[in-house]
Design an enzyme around this catalytic site. Structure first.
Site, PDB file in Angstrom:
ATOM      1  N   GLU A  53      40.475  -9.767  35.266  1.00  0.00           N
ATOM      2  CA  GLU A  53      40.798 -11.319  35.346  1.00  0.00           C
ATOM      3  C   GLU A  53      40.227 -12.190  33.829  1.00  0.00           C
ATOM      4  O   GLU A  53      41.086 -12.955  33.663  1.00  0.00           O
ATOM      5  CB  GLU A  53      39.785 -11.930  36.591  1.00  0.00           C
ATOM      6  CG  GLU A  53      40.892 -13.049  37.201  1.00  0.00           C
ATOM      7  CD  GLU A  53      40.612 -14.386  36.409  1.00  0.00           C
ATOM      8  OE1 GLU A  53      41.360 -15.303  36.357  1.00  0.00           O
ATOM      9  OE2 GLU A  53      39.620 -14.483  35.762  1.00  0.00           O
ATOM     10  N   HIS A 115      34.411 -13.605  38.106  1.00  0.00           N
ATOM     11  CA  HIS A 115      35.556 -14.316  37.768  1.00  0.00           C
ATOM     12  C   HIS A 115      35.401 -14.374  36.420  1.00  0.00           C
ATOM     13  O   HIS A 115      35.721 -13.650  35.398  1.00  0.00           O
ATOM     14  CB  HIS A 115      35.554 -15.567  38.788  1.00  0.00           C
ATOM     15  CG  HIS A 115      36.902 -16.395  38.662  1.00  0.00           C
ATOM     16  ND1 HIS A 115      36.976 -17.485  39.632  1.00  0.00           N
ATOM     17  CD2 HIS A 115      38.063 -16.323  38.292  1.00  0.00           C
ATOM     18  CE1 HIS A 115      38.302 -17.957  39.468  1.00  0.00           C
ATOM     19  NE2 HIS A 115      38.791 -17.193  38.906  1.00  0.00           N
ATOM     20  N   HIS A 134      31.487 -15.233  42.912  1.00  0.00           N
ATOM     21  CA  HIS A 134      31.682 -15.892  44.073  1.00  0.00           C
ATOM     22  C   HIS A 134      31.048 -15.068  45.209  1.00  0.00           C
ATOM     23  O   HIS A 134      32.050 -14.596  45.940  1.00  0.00           O
ATOM     24  CB  HIS A 134      33.325 -16.182  44.129  1.00  0.00           C
ATOM     25  CG  HIS A 134      33.893 -17.047  43.230  1.00  0.00           C
ATOM     26  ND1 HIS A 134      33.575 -18.295  43.071  1.00  0.00           N
ATOM     27  CD2 HIS A 134      34.832 -16.712  42.356  1.00  0.00           C
ATOM     28  CE1 HIS A 134      34.296 -18.767  42.140  1.00  0.00           C
ATOM     29  NE2 HIS A 134      35.072 -18.003  41.344  1.00  0.00           N
ATOM     30  N   ASN A 168      35.861 -22.069  38.140  1.00  0.00           N
ATOM     31  CA  ASN A 168      36.910 -20.920  37.737  1.00  0.00           C
ATOM     32  C   ASN A 168      36.486 -20.278  36.534  1.00  0.00           C
ATOM     33  O   ASN A 168      36.335 -19.232  36.449  1.00  0.00           O
ATOM     34  CB  ASN A 168      38.242 -21.999  37.499  1.00  0.00           C
ATOM     35  CG  ASN A 168      39.461 -20.934  37.490  1.00  0.00           C
ATOM     36  OD1 ASN A 168      39.386 -20.060  36.330  1.00  0.00           O
ATOM     37  ND2 ASN A 168      40.396 -21.067  38.105  1.00  0.00           N
ATOM     38  N   ASN A 224      41.923 -24.566  34.563  1.00  0.00           N
ATOM     39  CA  ASN A 224      41.632 -23.149  34.495  1.00  0.00           C
ATOM     40  C   ASN A 224      41.053 -22.642  33.321  1.00  0.00           C
ATOM     41  O   ASN A 224      39.904 -22.892  33.381  1.00  0.00           O
ATOM     42  CB  ASN A 224      42.916 -22.511  34.979  1.00  0.00           C
ATOM     43  CG  ASN A 224      42.885 -21.031  35.471  1.00  0.00           C
ATOM     44  OD1 ASN A 224      42.182 -20.251  34.749  1.00  0.00           O
ATOM     45  ND2 ASN A 224      43.793 -21.102  36.461  1.00  0.00           N
ATOM     46  N   ASP A 269      46.787 -19.854  32.187  1.00  0.00           N
ATOM     47  CA  ASP A 269      45.651 -19.576  32.566  1.00  0.00           C
ATOM     48  C   ASP A 269      44.431 -19.470  31.516  1.00  0.00           C
ATOM     49  O   ASP A 269      44.128 -20.568  31.353  1.00  0.00           O
ATOM     50  CB  ASP A 269      45.775 -18.018  33.322  1.00  0.00           C
ATOM     51  CG  ASP A 269      44.836 -17.766  34.458  1.00  0.00           C
ATOM     52  OD1 ASP A 269      43.749 -18.109  34.405  1.00  0.00           O
ATOM     53  OD2 ASP A 269      45.155 -17.014  35.358  1.00  0.00           O
ATOM     54  N   ASN A 270      44.066 -18.313  31.137  1.00  0.00           N
ATOM     55  CA  ASN A 270      43.021 -18.330  30.202  1.00  0.00           C
ATOM     56  C   ASN A 270      43.321 -18.417  28.850  1.00  0.00           C
ATOM     57  O   ASN A 270      44.267 -18.073  28.435  1.00  0.00           O
ATOM     58  CB  ASN A 270      42.220 -16.823  30.258  1.00  0.00           C
ATOM     59  CG  ASN A 270      41.128 -16.989  31.508  1.00  0.00           C
ATOM     60  OD1 ASN A 270      40.508 -17.602  31.617  1.00  0.00           O
ATOM     61  ND2 ASN A 270      41.384 -16.088  32.543  1.00  0.00           N
TER      62      ASN A 270
END
Ligand SMILES: *[C@@H]1O[C@H](CO)[C@@H](O)[C@H](O)[C@H]1NC(C)=O
Ligand SMILES: *[C@@H]1O[C@H](CO)[C@@H](O)[C@H](O)[C@H]1NC(C)=O
Length: 355
Positions: A53, A115, A134, A168, A224, A269-270
Site C-alpha cells: 500500500e 498502512h 490499524h 491514512n 490521502n 492516492d500517495n
C-alpha cells in the site's frame, strides 16, 4: 393539499437522490477507462501478493513497503494474515523481498495492520520508520528504529492522540513528529459511509509532535497521500475524492497556507517526492468505483503520474504508466530509484519497471 405536499417532498427527495448519485459517481470517477501507457520493461515483484500500500525508498536504495492492509470494504487476498513490513534492496539486479522482523515489541503482532509509512534519518544516520497501524480498526503510529545489519525493526513506541482518530498517511519530520492525513474511514462505519457517499469533506491534516498537536488543514474530501518538498518548504496533499493535489507553504510554527491546487481526472492516492529532481510521483485510481466495489472480472486499473515543476505556473503532468488491471490492480504509490520505478497497490501486487 397534503397530497400535493407529499408529491413535492417526494420530488425533492428524488432530486436530492439523483444529485447525490451523480456527485458520488463523479467523486469516484465512475465512468473513467484507462488508455494504456506502457514502460519498456516491467515485472511483478516476487513475494508480494497481498498489497504494498505504501513504500518509501531511502537515498541508499533500500525500500520499505507496507503489505497486507485490511481496509474496511476493500478487497484483501490474505484477510487472516497479519500485515508486515517488507524490505527490498534496489541496488540488486533482481531485488528480493525480505520480511523485516519486529523485535522488542509491545505490539500485538497478530493485529498489526500497517498502512502509510514514512522514514526519518537523523544526523547520526539512524533511520526511524513511522508506520500508521490499524489494530482492531483503531489508528496508531508505531515508531521503529531500523537495524540494517540485523534486518529488523526495533519497536520504540506507539503514538495515539484524540486528533488522530483515523489516520491514512504520514510524513515524518522527526523521529516522533509528523504530518498526518486523517479521515473517518477506520473510526466508525457510519461516519465512513457518510464520508464516502455524501462527500462532506470531513478530512483534515494534523501536525503531531510530542509537545504540540494541531490541525493544520481541514475541509478535505478524503485527504490521502502527503509529501514534503526536498527543501522542506512545501507540503503536498492528495485529496482523493476531489481529484486534487494541493500545495501548501509550511511555516516555522508548522502551520500550512494553501498556495495552489491542481486538478486531475483520477483519484490521487500517495505522493512520493523524487529525491533527485523533486518531482512528484503519484499512484492513482482512475476509477474509484472498482476499488471500493471489487469485481475480479472488472478489476481496478493502475495509473502513475509524474508532476514536474509543480511550483511554477505551468506544471507538467505526464501519465508514466497506465494499465487496466490485467497486470496490476489498484496502484496507490510509485517511487523512483536510479532509473527504475517501483509501483505499489492497495491489496494486489507490486511492479518494478525501467523508466
Ligand atoms: C504561524 O506562522 C504564520 C506565518 O508566520 C502566521 O501567519 C500564523 O499566524 C502562525 N500561527 C500560529 C498559530 O502561531
Ligand atoms: C485490458 O487490456 C488487455 C490488454 O490490452 C486486454 O487484453 C483486456 O481485454 C483488457 N481487459 C479489460 C477488462 O478491459
Amino acid at each position: 393539499m397534503a397530497k400535493l405536499l407529499g408529491l413535492t417532498l417526494m420530488g425533492l427527495a428524488l432530486a436530492f437522490y439523483r444529485n447525490h448519485q451523480s456527485s458520488y459517481q463523479k467523486r469516484l470517477n465512475a465512468f473513467r477507462e484507462v488508455t494504456p501507457v506502457e514502460l519498456p520493461s516491467c515485472h511483478l515483484v516476487k513475494g508480494i501478493e497481498a498489497g504494498a500500500e505504501d513504500l518509501e525508498i531511502l537515498p541508499n536504495g533500500l525500500a520499505f513497503l507496507s503489505s497486507g492492509l485490511k481496509y474496511p470494504g476493500i478487497k484483501s487476498f490474505e484477510p487472516d494474515q497479519p500485515g508486515k513490513i517488507l524490505l527490498m534492496d534496489l541496488n540488486e539486479e533482481d531485488p528480493a523481498v525480505l520480511e523485516l522482523e519486529i523485535t522488542e515489541n509491545k505490539l500485538d503482532l497478530p493485529s498489526f495492520n500497517p498502512h502509510g509509512i514514512s522514514t526519518f534519518t537523523d544526523e547520526d544516520n539512524v533511520v526511524y520508520l513511522l508506520v500508521v497501524n490499524h489494530p482492531a480498526f483503531k489508528s496508531t503510529v508505531e515508531v521503529f528504529k531500523f537495524q540494517e545489519k540485523e534486518k529488523s525493526l526495533l519497536h520504540l513506541k506507539t503514538i495515539t492522540h484524540k486528533f488522530l482518530p483515523s489516520i491514512n498517511d504520514i510524513v515524518a519530520v522527526g523521529p516522533e513528529s509528523f504530518y498526518a492525513t486523517n479521515d473517518h474511514y477506520f473510526a466508525d462505519p457510519y461516519l465512513r459511509s457518510w464520508e464516502l457517499y455524501l462527500g462532506l469533506a470531513w478530512s483534515n491534516v494534523v501536525y503531531y509532535s510530542p509537545d504540540k498537536v494541531q490541525v493544520v488543514a481541514e475541509g478535505l474530501d478524503f485527504a490521502n497521500g502527503i509529501g514534503i518538498s526536498l527543501d522542506g518548504k512545501y507540503v503536498y496533499i492528495a485529496e482523493l475524492l476531489a481529484h486534487k493535489i494541493h500545495v501548501y507553504e509550511k511555516h516555522a510554527n508548522w502551520t500550512l497556507t494553501l498556495l495552489k491546487s491542481l486538478n486531475f481526472d483520477t483519484l490521487v492516492d500517495n505522493i512520493s517526492v523524487d529525491p533527485v529532481t523533486g518531482d512528484l510521483w503519484v499512484g492513482c485510481h482512475p476509477n474509484g468505483m472498482r476499488i471500493f466495489f471489487y469485481d475480479p472480472k472488472n478489476p481496478p486499473a493502475s495509473e502513475v503520474l509524474r508532476i514536474q515543476n509543480i511550483l511554477t505556473d505551468e506544471p507538467k503532468v505526464t501519465v508514466v504508466y497506465a494499465e487496466n488491471g490485467t497486470v496490476l490492480q489498484g496502484s496507490t504509490v510509485a517511487s523512483v530509484y536510479k532509473g527504475k520505478l517501483l509501483i505499489g497497490t492497495v491489496f494486489h501486487r507490486a511492479l518494478y519497471c525501467t523508466l
